[in-house]
Enzyme design. Structure first.
Site, PDB file in Angstrom:
ATOM      1  N   CYS A 112      -1.327   8.846  30.800  1.00  0.00           N
ATOM      2  CA  CYS A 112      -1.061   7.564  30.055  1.00  0.00           C
ATOM      3  C   CYS A 112      -2.038   6.671  30.468  1.00  0.00           C
ATOM      4  O   CYS A 112      -3.086   6.571  30.543  1.00  0.00           O
ATOM      5  CB  CYS A 112       0.488   7.464  30.332  1.00  0.00           C
ATOM      6  SG  CYS A 112       0.822   5.677  29.462  1.00  0.00           S
ATOM      7  N   HIS A 220       3.012  11.872  27.466  1.00  0.00           N
ATOM      8  CA  HIS A 220       3.916  12.196  28.720  1.00  0.00           C
ATOM      9  C   HIS A 220       4.385  13.579  29.118  1.00  0.00           C
ATOM     10  O   HIS A 220       5.673  13.857  28.789  1.00  0.00           O
ATOM     11  CB  HIS A 220       5.034  11.083  28.737  1.00  0.00           C
ATOM     12  CG  HIS A 220       4.636   9.695  29.141  1.00  0.00           C
ATOM     13  ND1 HIS A 220       4.471   9.053  30.495  1.00  0.00           N
ATOM     14  CD2 HIS A 220       4.204   8.616  28.266  1.00  0.00           C
ATOM     15  CE1 HIS A 220       3.943   7.908  30.337  1.00  0.00           C
ATOM     16  NE2 HIS A 220       3.908   7.515  28.892  1.00  0.00           N
ATOM     17  N   GLU A 222       4.954  14.966  31.628  1.00  0.00           N
ATOM     18  CA  GLU A 222       6.020  15.031  32.758  1.00  0.00           C
ATOM     19  C   GLU A 222       7.167  14.909  32.504  1.00  0.00           C
ATOM     20  O   GLU A 222       8.230  15.560  33.412  1.00  0.00           O
ATOM     21  CB  GLU A 222       5.305  13.955  33.958  1.00  0.00           C
ATOM     22  CG  GLU A 222       5.816  12.602  33.770  1.00  0.00           C
ATOM     23  CD  GLU A 222       5.294  11.952  32.543  1.00  0.00           C
ATOM     24  OE1 GLU A 222       6.072  10.989  32.158  1.00  0.00           O
ATOM     25  OE2 GLU A 222       4.326  12.377  31.935  1.00  0.00           O
TER      26      GLU A 222
END
Length: 256
Positions: A112, A220, A222
């Site tokens: 990001c 994203h 994660e």
């Protein structure tokens, strides 16, 4: 054998009337649970950070997302209030770490804000408020929803055949959770575009000629790294690269 340690540059956040060095839990958890690593949070300092001293003590670099944006002056543009919020200490910490990690062949994953920092660190530029550009979708996070809904996997990106990420998640369409209002404008000369959104927005890059894993994604991985297959594969590939780097350091030390 102890786990390899990666550095994660912190943001400056304000709580209870004072400044804190902070990293969101979702990045640390993904590094630990999905990549098999340990994390060291690097304080964000506008001056006096020593990138090499930090990288001497770690085996990889994870550049996280953030609510703040890279300051436009770092890519040759005049800053407007609407371009913020800014975090100059984060900029001053992350960009040197990115450059030196690439030069030293230390594995890196940028997410990001991280992919935007990677692009700026290598000479690229960013576009602000991309949803206002003709033909570009609104990639911003939805408002007034819980975090699981905010980070839901709802957008397609198209991974280029033969790219670094294609070797990890496969080529073609991949469903992701991309939340941003800035994006890469002019791609840095050393970056290869790896994936695009349907509207042409750059969603992933790799460093051309890098001697270690050096990838940036706008989405994203994660957040769902423990349950979503493409997200897990990306963190696993990063973790494998870090473990390999650690093993190579240990072999070199043993040989000496």
């Amino acid at each position: 054998m102890s786990r390899p340690i990666i550095a994660i540059p912190a943001d400056i956040r304000e709580f209870d009337g004072t400044s804190w060095h902070a990293v969101q839990l979702q990045y640390v958890r993904a590094a630990v649970k999905a990549a098999g690593l340990m994390a060291l949070i690097v304080p964000a300092l506008e001056e006096d950070n020593d990138a090499d001293a930090i990288l001497d003590r770690v085996d990889g670099l994870l550049v996280s997302g953030s609510a703040s944006n890279v300051h436009p002056s770092l890519y040759g543009k005049e800053a407007k209030d609407s371009d913020g919020p800014f975090d100059p200490a984060r900029d001053a910490t992350s960009l040197p770490l990115i450059r030196r990690a690439i030069e030293r062949a230390i594995p890196m994953l940028a997410i990001c804000r991280g992919i935007q920092e990677l692009n700026v660190a290598l000479g690229g530029t960013l576009a602000s408020e991309i949803q206002d550009q003709p033909g570009i979708w609104d990639h911003r996070k939805p408002q007034n929803v819980d975090r699981d809904t905010m980070y839901s996997i709802r957008q397609s990106v198209f991974v280029k055949e033969g790219s670094c990420i294609a070797r990890v998640v496969g080529p073609g369409e991949v469903r992701v959770n991309s939340l941003h209002r800035q994006a890469i404008a002019n791609t840095a000369p050393r970056l290869q575009v790896e994936a695009l959104a349907e509207d042409g927005t750059i969603e992933a890059v790799s460093v051309i000629g890098a001697k270690a894993f050096a990838v940036g994604v706008q989405w994203h991985p994660e957040y769902w790294a423990e349950t979503d297959s493409p997200s897990l594969k990306l963190f696993t590939a990063f973790g494998d690269a870090v473990h390999d780097y650690t093993a190579s350091k240990e072999r070199l030390a043993a040989a000496q």
